[in-house]
Design a protein around this motif. Sequence first.
Motif, PDB file in Angstrom:
ATOM      1  N   GLY A  27      -8.906 -43.769 -93.217  1.00 52.87           N
ATOM      2  CA  GLY A  27      -7.770 -44.804 -92.902  1.00 52.87           C
ATOM      3  C   GLY A  27      -8.794 -46.297 -91.842  1.00 52.87           C
ATOM      4  N   PHE A  28      -7.921 -46.502 -91.171  1.00 51.54           N
ATOM      5  CA  PHE A  28      -8.684 -47.437 -90.015  1.00 51.54           C
ATOM      6  C   PHE A  28      -9.641 -46.826 -89.597  1.00 51.54           C
ATOM      7  CE2 PHE A  28      -5.723 -50.882 -91.872  1.00 51.54           C
ATOM      8  CZ  PHE A  28      -6.353 -51.543 -92.210  1.00 51.54           C
ATOM      9  N   ALA A  29      -8.611 -45.755 -88.841  1.00 57.14           N
ATOM     10  CA  ALA A  29      -9.108 -44.910 -88.121  1.00 57.14           C
ATOM     11  C   ALA A  29     -10.627 -44.915 -88.175  1.00 57.14           C
ATOM     12  CB  ALA A  29      -8.531 -43.694 -86.935  1.00 57.14           C
ATOM     13  N   GLY A  30     -10.637 -43.951 -89.050  1.00 57.22           N
ATOM     14  CA  GLY A  30     -11.893 -43.247 -90.024  1.00 57.22           C
ATOM     15  C   GLY A  30     -12.971 -44.104 -90.612  1.00 57.22           C
ATOM     16  N   ASP A  48     -11.870 -38.105 -97.572  1.00 56.54           N
ATOM     17  CA  ASP A  48      -9.878 -38.525 -97.661  1.00 56.54           C
ATOM     18  C   ASP A  48      -9.291 -38.209 -99.118  1.00 56.54           C
ATOM     19  OD1 ASP A  48      -8.729 -41.173 -95.543  1.00 56.54           O
ATOM     20  OD2 ASP A  48      -7.861 -40.023 -97.643  1.00 56.54           O
ATOM     21  N   ARG A  49      -8.403 -37.249 -98.853  1.00 61.50           N
ATOM     22  CA  ARG A  49      -7.866 -36.760-100.133  1.00 61.50           C
ATOM     23  C   ARG A  49      -7.397 -38.458-100.646  1.00 61.50           C
ATOM     24  NH1 ARG A  49      -1.643 -36.988 -99.735  1.00 61.50           N
ATOM     25  NH2 ARG A  49      -1.484 -37.853 -97.126  1.00 61.50           N
ATOM     26  N   ALA A  50      -6.750 -39.576 -99.950  1.00 58.93           N
ATOM     27  CA  ALA A  50      -6.988 -40.805-101.311  1.00 58.93           C
ATOM     28  C   ALA A  50      -8.408 -40.420-102.235  1.00 58.93           C
ATOM     29  CB  ALA A  50      -6.393 -41.787-100.368  1.00 58.93           C
ATOM     30  N   GLY A  51      -7.894 -41.437-103.858  1.00 55.21           N
ATOM     31  CA  GLY A  51      -9.173 -41.966-103.691  1.00 55.21           C
ATOM     32  C   GLY A  51     -10.047 -43.389-103.518  1.00 55.21           C
ATOM     33  N   ASN A 118     -10.748 -38.287-102.225  1.00 51.87           N
ATOM     34  CA  ASN A 118     -10.059 -37.195-103.303  1.00 51.87           C
ATOM     35  C   ASN A 118     -11.052 -35.979-102.772  1.00 51.87           C
ATOM     36  OD1 ASN A 118      -8.873 -38.822-105.000  1.00 51.87           O
ATOM     37  ND2 ASN A 118     -11.095 -39.213-106.630  1.00 51.87           N
ATOM     38  N   THR A 119     -11.017 -35.658-101.664  1.00 53.63           N
ATOM     39  CA  THR A 119     -11.165 -34.009-100.482  1.00 53.63           C
ATOM     40  C   THR A 119     -10.737 -34.217 -99.740  1.00 53.63           C
ATOM     41  OG1 THR A 119     -13.624 -35.217-101.809  1.00 53.63           O
ATOM     42  CG2 THR A 119     -13.876 -33.504 -99.646  1.00 53.63           C
ATOM     43  N   SER A 120     -10.367 -32.907 -99.959  1.00 50.61           N
ATOM     44  CA  SER A 120      -9.204 -32.585 -98.208  1.00 50.61           C
ATOM     45  C   SER A 120      -9.890 -31.704 -97.890  1.00 50.61           C
ATOM     46  CB  SER A 120      -7.595 -32.057 -99.005  1.00 50.61           C
ATOM     47  OG  SER A 120      -7.064 -33.548 -99.695  1.00 50.61           O
ATOM     48  N   VAL A 121      -9.918 -31.414 -96.202  1.00 54.30           N
ATOM     49  CA  VAL A 121     -10.676 -30.165 -95.563  1.00 54.30           C
ATOM     50  C   VAL A 121      -9.540 -29.248 -95.807  1.00 54.30           C
ATOM     51  CG1 VAL A 121     -11.291 -29.975 -93.185  1.00 54.30           C
ATOM     52  CG2 VAL A 121     -12.497 -32.012 -94.557  1.00 54.30           C
ATOM     53  N   THR A 122      -9.903 -28.110 -95.243  1.00 54.29           N
ATOM     54  CA  THR A 122      -9.139 -26.948 -96.004  1.00 54.29           C
ATOM     55  C   THR A 122      -8.794 -25.966 -94.083  1.00 54.29           C
ATOM     56  OG1 THR A 122     -10.334 -25.493 -97.491  1.00 54.29           O
ATOM     57  CG2 THR A 122      -8.672 -27.080 -98.900  1.00 54.29           C
TER      58      THR A 122
END
Length: 583
Positions: A27-30, A48-51, A118-122
Motif C-alpha cells: 500500500g502507500f506505506a510499503g 502483498d496478498r493483493a494483485g 498475490n503473496t502472503s507472509v505466513t
Amino acid sequence: MINRAHDQSPTSTPHVRQLDILVVGAGFAGMYMIYRARELGLRVLAVDRAGDVGGTWYWNRYPGARCDVTSLDYSYSFSEELQQEWRWSEKYATQPEILAYARHVADRFSLREMIEFNTSVTKAHYDEQAARWDITTDGKDRLVAQFLVLATGCLSAANIPEITGISTFGGRVLHTASWPHENVDVSDRRVGVIGTGSSGVQSIPILAEHASHMYVFQRTANYSLPAHNHPFDQNAVEEWKRNYRGYREIAKYSRNGIPMKRPEKSTFDVSDSERTATFEEAYDSGQFARLENTYNDIMTSKAANDLVSDFVRSNIMKKVSDPSVGRKLLPRMPFATKRVCLDTGYFETFNRGNVTLVDVKENPIREITYEGVVAGSNTYEIDDLVFATGFDAMTGAVLRMDIRGRGGQTLTEAWSGGPRTYLGLTTTGFPNCFFITGPGSPSVLSNMMVSIEQHVDWIADLVTFMESRQFASVDAHGKDQEAWVGHVASVARETLYPEADSWYLGANIPGKTRVFMPYVGGVGSYRRRCDEVVRQGYCGFVFDDELYSEPSDPDRIYGEADPANSDGEVQTRDGGEGMRSNG
Ligand code: NAP
C-alpha cells in the motif's frame, strides 16, 4: 548490503532469497518504503496478498468508497514533481481515483519490479545467531532478510462477526473490505447492511438507490458530518500548488497531519451565539477535524464535548423526517471518541420508503438463516447481506502472521496484554522489525500519508546509521519501551477517547485486550519526540545487544503532551482554510 562483516546468513539457493529488507504490504506505506530502500542501494522486496498496489484502496471497492481526508492532503509529498503533476479531480477522491494514483506512483517510480503480488507472509522467525529474519510465504521461495518492515496497514484485517448461521445464508454475502472487482448489481434486490461506521455510512445511500428494499442493522449510531464534496477548480488548484512544499512542511508539525488553525479558546470562553456560529462554520466546512478543533477542550472536557455533540445531534434530527427514526440515529458517545464519518446524504437515506432502520442494540441479531437476518423476534428476508463490520484494527494484520522474535517468543504472546511498542515503530524482543504507523504512534488519528512518510524516513535514517556503524541488529530497550507505553496511555487518559467502545481500543473485537492504541499527542509533537531520540543518540535502542545511549533528557521524549493543543504553533497561510474553500 548492510554490514557484510556480520552476515552469517545461509548461502543462497534457488529457493532462498537473500534480502536486506523485506516489506510486508504494497500500500502507500510499503511503496514508499521500497522506494527509499532502493535509494539507499539495498536489496529490497515487498510482498502483498493483493494483485496490485494500493493496500486498503485495492480492497475497499464498495460503492461510495472515498477518502475522508482531502485529496491534496492525502497524497505523497516526497516528490515535488509527483505532487505537481498529479491532478486530483475532487475535494475527496473516490476509491478508483486513489487506486489510479497508487498505480501511477508504482509506474512512475518503477516500483513493481520490487513487489511480489498475490503473496502472503505466513511466518517470520528471527534468527538470533545470524541477526536475520527467516520468512515463509505462501509462494515458493524462502526469504531471508536483515530487516522486516510491516507495512500491513492499520485497517486491513477485515472483521467478520461470529453470528450463528452465516454459512447457511442463501443469498450473496459481501464485505466492504473485500468487495468484488466486478460490478455488484443490487437492482431490485433486498439488501441488508450490518454496520454503520464509515464504510456503512458511505455505501448505504448508494446501495439504497438501487435496492428494492434495504435493511440497515445498526448497533451503534455514529456521528457523521456532511462531506460537501465537490469537483476542484483546476485553476485554483494550480494556484494553490505553488506553495505545496511549504504547505507540506506545516502539515508535518500540525496536530493531525493537516494544517489547521490552532484553537486558542476554551468552549466556555465565548458566548452561546459565538460558539454556535463557530460550530456551524466548522460543520459546513465538510471536515470532521475542523469541528474537533473549534475549541481547545473539545476532546478533554465532557461539558465542552457535550455542547458539540448536542449541536451535531440537532443537525441529524433536522435531516430525518420521522422523529422516531431520527432519535435512533443519534449517537450517544462523546463526539469524535469514535471515528467521525463524512457522508453524502446518509441520514436523508432514512427518509426513503425502501429503507428500514433496525436497531440491533434493542433487538440483537440472533442468527442468520437461509432467508435472512433474525433480529429480536423479526426475520428480515434479504438477497444480499453486506458486512460493513470494520476491522481488527492496528494489530490484526500483524498478529495473523506467525511472527517470532528472540527466544522464539511469538508477537501474540508479547502483546497478550495489548500492543507494546517503542515509539510505535519497534517492539522489544523483535530486533530489526519495524511497524509503519504502528500502535503507539499517531497513525489512525492522523493523515496517514504524513505519518507513513515520517516513519519510512525515520526507518531509512536508522538503517543508514546502522550501516555507518556496522551494526547488525537493533532492538528497543525494555525500559524505554515501557516508558513510551506509559506515556501513550497517560496522554490518552487525559482525553475523552477511552470513553467510547471504539476500534481505537480494540473494543469491537470480542476478547481483544482493551488498550487505547494510537498516540493522541499529535503528529508534530510525536515527530519532535522521534527526532529527539535520534538527537540523543538513538537513546532507548540496543545495537548488537548493547544499549547505545540512555535518554539524556527523557522529558523531551516521554514528557508532557497536551492532547488538546499539541502542535498548535503552526498556522496555515490563510488561517486554516487552505484549498478547502476553493473549487
Ligand atoms: P467500523 O467503524 O468499525 O464500523 C463497523 C460497524 O459494524 C459498526 O457500526 C459496528 O457496530 C458494526 N458491527 C460490528 N460487528 C457487529 C455485529 N456483530 N453486529 C452488529 N453490528 C456490528 O468499520 P468501518 O466502517 O469499516 O470503518 C473503519 C475505519 O476505516 C473508519 O473508522 C475509518 O478510519 C476507516 N475508513 C475510512 C473511510 C474513509 O476514508 N472515508 C471509509 C471507510 C473506512 P459497533 O459500533 O457497535 O461496534
